[in-house]
Write a protein that holds these residues in place. Sequence first.
Motif, PDB file in Angstrom:
ATOM      1  N   VAL A 217      -4.381  -6.008   0.535  1.00 28.89           N
ATOM      2  CA  VAL A 217      -5.134  -6.656  -0.537  1.00 28.89           C
ATOM      3  C   VAL A 217      -5.904  -5.595  -1.321  1.00 28.89           C
ATOM      4  N   PHE A 218      -5.927  -5.724  -2.651  1.00 22.60           N
ATOM      5  CA  PHE A 218      -6.600  -4.781  -3.534  1.00 22.60           C
ATOM      6  C   PHE A 218      -7.334  -5.539  -4.630  1.00 22.60           C
ATOM      7  N   PRO A 219      -8.425  -4.976  -5.157  1.00 22.48           N
ATOM      8  CA  PRO A 219      -9.033  -5.548  -6.357  1.00 22.48           C
ATOM      9  C   PRO A 219      -8.264  -5.039  -7.578  1.00 22.48           C
TER      10      PRO A 219
ATOM     11  N   ASN B 175       0.851  -1.192   0.000  1.00 21.72           N
ATOM     12  CA  ASN B 175       0.000   0.000   0.000  1.00 21.72           C
ATOM     13  C   ASN B 175       0.889   1.245   0.000  1.00 21.72           C
ATOM     14  N   LYS B 176       0.286   2.407   0.161  1.00 20.17           N
ATOM     15  CA  LYS B 176       1.062   3.659   0.091  1.00 20.17           C
ATOM     16  C   LYS B 176       2.088   3.773   1.210  1.00 20.17           C
TER      17      LYS B 176
END
Length: 82
Positions: free
Chosen positions: A61-63, A54-55
């Motif tokens: 987790v990401f779509p 992430n940032k």
Amino acid sequence: MCTRFYVEPALYQSLITRAQRIQLANDIMVKLGKPLTMCGEMCPTDVIAVLAPNKDGKMAVFPMLWGFSHEATDAPIVNCRL
């Protein structure tokens, strides 16, 4: 090269659920008209749950639409090598 893979729902349900709750998942579904199944047999251009930094640099987790794109085409390009 085109390929597909199988995501076992019972093993990955917690990650799939987290990816489906992110605003980006809703944006993909509404703007691109893509369903958010994220399990079972997955093919290029399907929306899948991915693990990525992430940032803050922590794993999250990401779509994501599965496949790569290239400026020469609007179609996704998938090249999987073992």
